[in-house]
Design a protein around this motif. Structure first.
Motif, PDB file in Angstrom:
ATOM      1  N   MET A   1      62.166 -29.958  -1.270  1.00  0.00           N
ATOM      2  CA  MET A   1      62.052 -29.674  -2.688  1.00  0.00           C
ATOM      3  C   MET A   1      63.497 -30.074  -3.251  1.00  0.00           C
ATOM      4  N   ALA A   2      63.598 -30.745  -4.313  1.00  0.00           N
ATOM      5  CA  ALA A   2      64.987 -31.144  -4.841  1.00  0.00           C
ATOM      6  C   ALA A   2      65.913 -29.835  -5.088  1.00  0.00           C
TER       7      ALA A   2
ATOM      8  N   GLY B   1      69.045 -32.570  -7.795  1.00  0.00           N
ATOM      9  CA  GLY B   1      68.729 -33.610  -6.846  1.00  0.00           C
ATOM     10  C   GLY B   1      68.600 -34.918  -7.376  1.00  0.00           C
ATOM     11  N   LYS B   2      68.674 -35.261  -8.707  1.00  0.00           N
ATOM     12  CA  LYS B   2      68.657 -36.684  -9.131  1.00  0.00           C
ATOM     13  C   LYS B   2      69.896 -37.334  -9.226  1.00  0.00           C
TER      14      LYS B   2
ATOM     15  N   LEU C   1      75.650 -41.999   0.753  1.00  0.00           N
ATOM     16  CA  LEU C   1      74.925 -43.455   1.111  1.00  0.00           C
ATOM     17  C   LEU C   1      73.592 -43.313   0.588  1.00  0.00           C
ATOM     18  N   ARG C   2      73.122 -42.187   0.751  1.00  0.00           N
ATOM     19  CA  ARG C   2      71.554 -41.851   0.392  1.00  0.00           C
ATOM     20  C   ARG C   2      71.683 -41.824  -1.189  1.00  0.00           C
ATOM     21  N   TYR C   3      72.615 -41.140  -1.678  1.00  0.00           N
ATOM     22  CA  TYR C   3      72.353 -40.942  -3.210  1.00  0.00           C
ATOM     23  C   TYR C   3      72.838 -42.057  -3.938  1.00  0.00           C
TER      24      TYR C   3
ATOM     25  N   LYS D   1      76.196 -31.336  -8.603  1.00  0.00           N
ATOM     26  CA  LYS D   1      76.921 -31.721  -7.392  1.00  0.00           C
ATOM     27  C   LYS D   1      77.735 -32.735  -7.925  1.00  0.00           C
ATOM     28  N   VAL D   2      79.068 -33.045  -7.529  1.00  0.00           N
ATOM     29  CA  VAL D   2      79.682 -34.254  -7.762  1.00  0.00           C
ATOM     30  C   VAL D   2      80.304 -34.689  -6.530  1.00  0.00           C
ATOM     31  N   PHE D   3      80.117 -36.041  -6.206  1.00  0.00           N
ATOM     32  CA  PHE D   3      80.603 -36.710  -5.141  1.00  0.00           C
ATOM     33  C   PHE D   3      82.083 -37.590  -5.439  1.00  0.00           C
ATOM     34  N   GLY D   4      83.127 -37.241  -5.161  1.00  0.00           N
ATOM     35  CA  GLY D   4      84.465 -37.840  -5.594  1.00  0.00           C
ATOM     36  C   GLY D   4      85.237 -37.929  -4.796  1.00  0.00           C
TER      37      GLY D   4
END
Ligand SMILES: N[C@@H](CCC(=O)N[C@@H](CS)C(=O)NCC(=O)O)C(=O)O
Length: 223
Positions: free
Chosen positions: A1-2, A62-63, A46-48, A7-10
């Motif tokens: 489930m998403a 989740g997107k 790397l997945r996102y 969330k921020v990747f920085g």
């Protein structure tokens, strides 16, 4: 489930990632922040973002979305009731996008060589960067912020100049944004950095200085 939420990747010293944080803070959107080690990227990053593998990445329910300018527009569109970032008028919106593209393509490219040069070569690239910023400065004429009376989309896109450029100047010994050469830009630096939401997200100046000093020494000695 998403997973739900934002969330921020920085990376703490990234001038591109801070755009996303500024946009979210101005909108009043709560988010989780993940600080990446760019020398050892997480499996999640790397997945996102398998295409460019770069930060920033915004993950909304989740997107994933990559590219800071696109993320800022996405945040504006998905939080319509919050603080407006893009101008309402379509022509003004097109202008904001035009100047953002100009700053990304021309000014960023003109600024980088200052960081890696010295002496006469540096004087030449400083002059070229100033010409570019002078052109960008015309978009500020008669306005408090690029967005008008308040911080808008374009301020967020070029906002990193205000905090990062003085650090680059100090590290490289160059003088770029001065009262004499770029008075409107210089005054905007002070106004922009005085905005509470903007100030609150800035990385520590001394830490940024130390990182960039080390980077410059490495780049100049290997040039
Ligand atoms: N055009 C991209 C640029 C992103 C970018 O260059 N990110 C850098 C950090 S500021 C990065 O992830 N570098 C690591 C790498 O290239 O592997 C954006 O605006 O999001």
């Amino acid at each position: 489930m998403a997973e739900k939420g934002v969330k921020v990747f920085g990376m703490w010293a990234s001038p591109m990632a801070i755009r996303v944080e500024w946009a979210l803070r101005l909108k009043g959107v709560e988010y989780e922040y993940v600080d990446e080690d760019l020398g050892n990227k997480s499996e999640a990053l790397l997945r996102y973002n398998p295409v460019t593998k770069k930060i920033p990445v915004l993950v909304h329910d989740g997107k994933p979305i990559a590219e800071s300018t696109i993320i800022v527009e996405y945040i504006d569109e998905t939080s319509k009731d919050g603080y407006p970032l893009m101008p309402v008028d379509p022509y003004e919106r097109a202008q904001a996008r035009f100047w953002a593209r100009f700053a990304e393509d021309k000014c960023n490219a003109a600024l980088y060589p200052i960081f890696v040069t010295t002496g006469e070569a540096q004087r030449k690239v400083v002059h070229e960067a100033q010409q570019c910023l002078k052109t960008l400065e015309t978009a500020l004429k008669g306005k408090k912020f690029f967005g008008g009376d308040s911080v808008g989309y374009l301020d967020i896109i070029v906002g990193w100049f205000a905090h990062w450029l003085p650090v680059i100047e100090e590290v490289s010994g160059a003088s770029v944004v001065t009262d004499e050469e770029l008075p409107l830009m210089k005054a905007w630096f002070d106004r922009f950095l005085a905005v509470d939401m903007i100030k609150a997200a800035l990385p520590d100046r001394d830490r940024l200085l130390a990182l960039n000093k080390a980077r410059r020494e490495q780049l100049v000695s290997s040039a």
